[in-house]
Design a protein around this motif. Structure first.
Motif, mmCIF file in Angstrom:
data_model
loop_
_atom_site.group_PDB
_atom_site.id
_atom_site.type_symbol
_atom_site.label_atom_id
_atom_site.label_comp_id
_atom_site.label_asym_id
_atom_site.label_seq_id
_atom_site.Cartn_x
_atom_site.Cartn_y
_atom_site.Cartn_z
ATOM 1 N N GLY A 19 3.345 -2.434 -7.951
ATOM 2 C CA GLY A 19 4.410 -1.707 -7.630
ATOM 3 C C GLY A 19 4.173 -1.275 -6.275
ATOM 4 O O GLY A 19 5.466 -0.960 -5.290
ATOM 5 N N LEU A 20 3.337 -1.382 -5.529
ATOM 6 C CA LEU A 20 2.958 -1.073 -4.007
ATOM 7 C C LEU A 20 3.536 -2.156 -3.205
ATOM 8 O O LEU A 20 4.267 -2.057 -2.204
ATOM 9 C CB LEU A 20 1.554 -0.812 -3.796
ATOM 10 N N PRO A 29 4.728 1.721 4.166
ATOM 11 C CA PRO A 29 3.324 1.148 4.416
ATOM 12 C C PRO A 29 2.326 1.752 3.297
ATOM 13 O O PRO A 29 2.389 2.672 2.924
ATOM 14 C CB PRO A 29 2.833 2.183 5.659
ATOM 15 N N VAL A 30 1.831 0.780 2.544
ATOM 16 C CA VAL A 30 1.185 0.857 1.462
ATOM 17 C C VAL A 30 -0.579 0.434 1.596
ATOM 18 O O VAL A 30 -1.171 0.802 0.645
ATOM 19 C CB VAL A 30 1.802 -0.036 0.404
ATOM 20 N N GLU A 31 -0.766 0.250 2.566
ATOM 21 C CA GLU A 31 -2.067 -0.120 2.692
ATOM 22 C C GLU A 31 -3.095 1.046 2.306
ATOM 23 O O GLU A 31 -4.292 0.410 1.416
ATOM 24 C CB GLU A 31 -2.664 -0.470 4.232
ATOM 25 N N TYR A 32 -2.930 1.949 2.525
ATOM 26 C CA TYR A 32 -3.723 2.934 2.344
ATOM 27 C C TYR A 32 -3.923 3.335 0.667
ATOM 28 O O TYR A 32 -5.006 3.357 0.099
ATOM 29 C CB TYR A 32 -3.678 4.434 2.877
ATOM 30 N N GLU A 79 3.317 -10.942 -1.325
ATOM 31 C CA GLU A 79 2.220 -11.506 -1.207
ATOM 32 C C GLU A 79 1.194 -10.937 -0.587
ATOM 33 O O GLU A 79 -0.035 -10.854 -0.747
ATOM 34 C CB GLU A 79 2.592 -12.876 -0.938
ATOM 35 N N ARG A 80 1.650 -10.619 0.791
ATOM 36 C CA ARG A 80 0.401 -9.938 1.736
ATOM 37 C C ARG A 80 -0.248 -8.614 1.143
ATOM 38 O O ARG A 80 -1.187 -8.254 1.375
ATOM 39 C CB ARG A 80 1.100 -9.705 2.985
#
Length: 112
Positions: A19-20, A29-32, A79-80
């Protein structure tokens, strides 16, 4: 909901990461959020899930790696994000924490 593992907690975490990854396609921005999910899963795999912690972690990481490798090239951000989640799982770190017994040292003697 597609099943990746027989463990509902792990399946839910994979679904949340996917989902992220979708949100990342829109520039979010989904890294956190990915880091939070992976940290919870690592703790679960090492401290709570039955079986060998190393095997559990490797299996989870392999699923994420395989998912990332099977993404169409037209979706590099998707993908990343999945590859980033897999990269957060460091096997050497898991080995060190799961194989080291907890030893509490106390100083009972009276040395000057």
């Amino acid at each position: 909901m597609e099943m990746y593992l027989e463990d509902p907690i792990l399946n839910e975490s994979i679904q949340r990461i996917l989902g992220l990854a979708t949100l990342s396609l829109y520039g979010e921005p989904v890294e956190y959020a990915v880091e939070v999910i992976v940290n919870k899963v690592r703790r679960y795999l090492v401290l709570k899930k039955s079986g060998d912690p190393l095997t559990n972690v490797k299996q989870y990481k392999n699923i994420l790696v395989n998912l990332a490798q099977n993404i169409h090239p037209s979706m590099p951000d998707y993908e990343r994000t999945i590859a980033y989640a897999a990269s957060l799982i460091v096997i050497d770190e898991i080995i060190a924490t799961s194989m080291t017994p907890f030893v509490q040292k106390t100083n009972c003697s009276k040395h000057p």
